[in-house]
Design a protein around this motif. Structure first.
Motif, mmCIF file in Angstrom:
data_model
loop_
_atom_site.group_PDB
_atom_site.id
_atom_site.type_symbol
_atom_site.label_atom_id
_atom_site.label_comp_id
_atom_site.label_asym_id
_atom_site.label_seq_id
_atom_site.Cartn_x
_atom_site.Cartn_y
_atom_site.Cartn_z
ATOM 1 N N ILE A 127 0.887 -1.167 0.000
ATOM 2 C CA ILE A 127 0.000 0.000 0.000
ATOM 3 C C ILE A 127 0.923 1.213 0.000
ATOM 4 O O ILE A 127 1.936 1.229 0.700
ATOM 5 C CB ILE A 127 -0.957 0.032 1.206
ATOM 6 N N GLN A 128 0.617 2.203 -0.816
ATOM 7 C CA GLN A 128 1.502 3.353 -0.988
ATOM 8 C C GLN A 128 0.769 4.637 -0.649
ATOM 9 O O GLN A 128 -0.371 4.857 -1.072
ATOM 10 C CB GLN A 128 2.018 3.409 -2.431
ATOM 11 N N GLY A 129 1.402 5.492 0.139
ATOM 12 C CA GLY A 129 0.807 6.757 0.554
ATOM 13 C C GLY A 129 1.743 7.921 0.328
ATOM 14 O O GLY A 129 2.894 7.750 -0.074
ATOM 15 N N GLY A 130 1.221 9.130 0.599
ATOM 16 C CA GLY A 130 2.047 10.322 0.473
ATOM 17 C C GLY A 130 1.733 11.171 -0.735
ATOM 18 O O GLY A 130 2.476 12.091 -1.062
ATOM 19 N N ASN A 131 0.604 10.905 -1.404
ATOM 20 C CA ASN A 131 0.206 11.710 -2.554
ATOM 21 C C ASN A 131 -1.311 11.860 -2.521
ATOM 22 O O ASN A 131 -2.003 11.174 -1.767
ATOM 23 C CB ASN A 131 0.649 11.061 -3.865
ATOM 24 N N SER A 132 -1.835 12.752 -3.335
ATOM 25 C CA SER A 132 -3.279 12.901 -3.496
ATOM 26 C C SER A 132 -3.525 13.817 -4.687
ATOM 27 O O SER A 132 -2.590 14.370 -5.271
ATOM 28 C CB SER A 132 -3.922 13.504 -2.236
ATOM 29 N N ASP A 133 -4.793 13.987 -5.047
ATOM 30 C CA ASP A 133 -5.135 14.925 -6.111
ATOM 31 C C ASP A 133 -5.627 16.240 -5.525
ATOM 32 O O ASP A 133 -6.228 17.056 -6.214
ATOM 33 C CB ASP A 133 -6.193 14.322 -7.047
ATOM 34 N N ARG A 134 -5.361 16.469 -4.250
ATOM 35 C CA ARG A 134 -5.770 17.706 -3.586
ATOM 36 C C ARG A 134 -4.800 18.840 -3.899
ATOM 37 O O ARG A 134 -3.588 18.631 -3.992
ATOM 38 C CB ARG A 134 -5.820 17.494 -2.069
ATOM 39 N N MET A 135 -5.321 20.043 -4.009
ATOM 40 C CA MET A 135 -4.474 21.208 -4.220
ATOM 41 C C MET A 135 -3.546 21.412 -3.027
ATOM 42 O O MET A 135 -2.411 21.868 -3.179
ATOM 43 C CB MET A 135 -5.339 22.451 -4.434
ATOM 44 N N ALA A 136 -4.018 21.062 -1.828
ATOM 45 C CA ALA A 136 -3.202 21.219 -0.623
ATOM 46 C C ALA A 136 -1.891 20.444 -0.740
ATOM 47 O O ALA A 136 -0.830 20.938 -0.373
ATOM 48 C CB ALA A 136 -3.978 20.760 0.604
ATOM 49 N N THR A 137 -1.971 19.219 -1.246
ATOM 50 C CA THR A 137 -0.770 18.393 -1.400
ATOM 51 C C THR A 137 0.184 19.014 -2.408
ATOM 52 O O THR A 137 1.401 19.085 -2.183
ATOM 53 C CB THR A 137 -1.159 16.970 -1.848
ATOM 54 N N GLU A 182 6.662 10.117 -0.987
ATOM 55 C CA GLU A 182 5.834 8.915 -1.029
ATOM 56 C C GLU A 182 6.549 7.705 -0.419
ATOM 57 O O GLU A 182 7.741 7.516 -0.618
ATOM 58 C CB GLU A 182 5.425 8.617 -2.476
ATOM 59 N N PHE A 183 5.788 6.911 0.296
ATOM 60 C CA PHE A 183 6.323 5.712 0.952
ATOM 61 C C PHE A 183 5.343 4.561 0.751
ATOM 62 O O PHE A 183 4.183 4.765 0.377
ATOM 63 C CB PHE A 183 6.525 5.976 2.446
ATOM 64 N N PHE A 184 5.810 3.349 0.998
ATOM 65 C CA PHE A 184 4.908 2.210 0.904
ATOM 66 C C PHE A 184 5.200 1.213 2.015
ATOM 67 O O PHE A 184 6.298 1.176 2.582
ATOM 68 C CB PHE A 184 4.991 1.524 -0.472
#
Length: 238
Positions: A127-137, A182-184
């Motif tokens: 599972i990989q995290g640390g990104n999004s489609d949000r403007m905040a990110t 990003e990390f997983f």
């Protein structure tokens, strides 16, 4: 015929109206500029908390290593709780990958991860995290800097089940450098050892792998993005 006095009064009124309109326009523009600046600086974290990104030091590649080595001296915590809708899992950060550990701690303390989601789920792999489609990110990344993290893979820390490792950008992978954002977490029961040396392991989930497994079971689209957004709040403990 209108008297000269009447014409003079009329002209005075018209000029006064024009001046008020001009002042109103200028004020409106100033207000808009102020609002725009606030939007650029104060970025909502998960839509709840404003963060002043203007106070974040922007890092270029050449200053990254000396900055992080100094940062590591004053920030020696090694336990981070990651809160999600499915519960909380706890990460223990390893000391040897100094740059990766310091970078992860810094982003957690700044609140970057709180704007992101687990954007990739490959069942029984990672599972990989640390990104999004949000403007905040996006705005947060722009404020933090433009750099990659040199590979710090250590044979002492292979890609066992439950380890936390750094993702990387394929198009910038000149020397297996890591993405700073990003990390997983490895969810492959028998490990993902083919990732050794290409990716840097910098921690391990020591509590809450059942939470990780719940995220790992989520349904995804064709790009492995979960159909349900799973946000996170990263809290540095000790």
């Amino acid at each position: 015929m209108k008297s000269p006095f009447y014409i003079l009064c009329l002209l005075t009124i018209l000029l006064s109206c024009k001046e008020n309109k001009d002042n109103s326009t200028k004020k409106s523009k100033a207000e808009k500029d102020t609002i725009a600046k606030k939007i650029e600086v104060n970025i909502p974290s998960n839509g709840e908390t404003d963060r002043d990104l203007s106070k974040i030091k922007y890092l270029e590649q050449e200053e990254f290593i000396p900055f992080m080595k100094e940062y590591a001296k004053d920030n020696q915590e090694s336990i981070v709780d990651v809160e999600t809708d499915f519960g909380t899992f706890t990460i223990q950060l390893f000391p040897e990958p100094v740059l990766h550990k310091a970078n992860f701690l810094r982003l957690a303390k700044l609140g970057y991860f709180d704007t992101t989601v687990f954007h990739r789920v490959d069942d029984n792999f990672v599972i990989q995290g640390g990104n999004s489609d949000r403007m905040a990110t996006y705005q947060f990344r722009k404020a933090v800097g433009s750099y990659l993290i040199p590979n710090e893979f250590n044979k002492k820390y292979p890609h066992d089940y439950g380890v936390v490792s750094a993702a990387k950008y394929a198009d910038q992978n000149v020397s297996n450098a890591s993405s700073p954002f990003e990390f997983f977490v490895v969810t492959k029961p028998d490990g993902a050892y083919h990732l050794d040396e290409d990716h840097t392991v910098f921690g391990k989930v020591i509590k809450g792998m059942d939470v990780v497994e719940k995220i790992d079971d989520l349904e995804t689209d064709e790009s492995e993005w979960p159909l349900r957004n799973v946000g996170m709040v990263a809290k540095v403990k000790r």
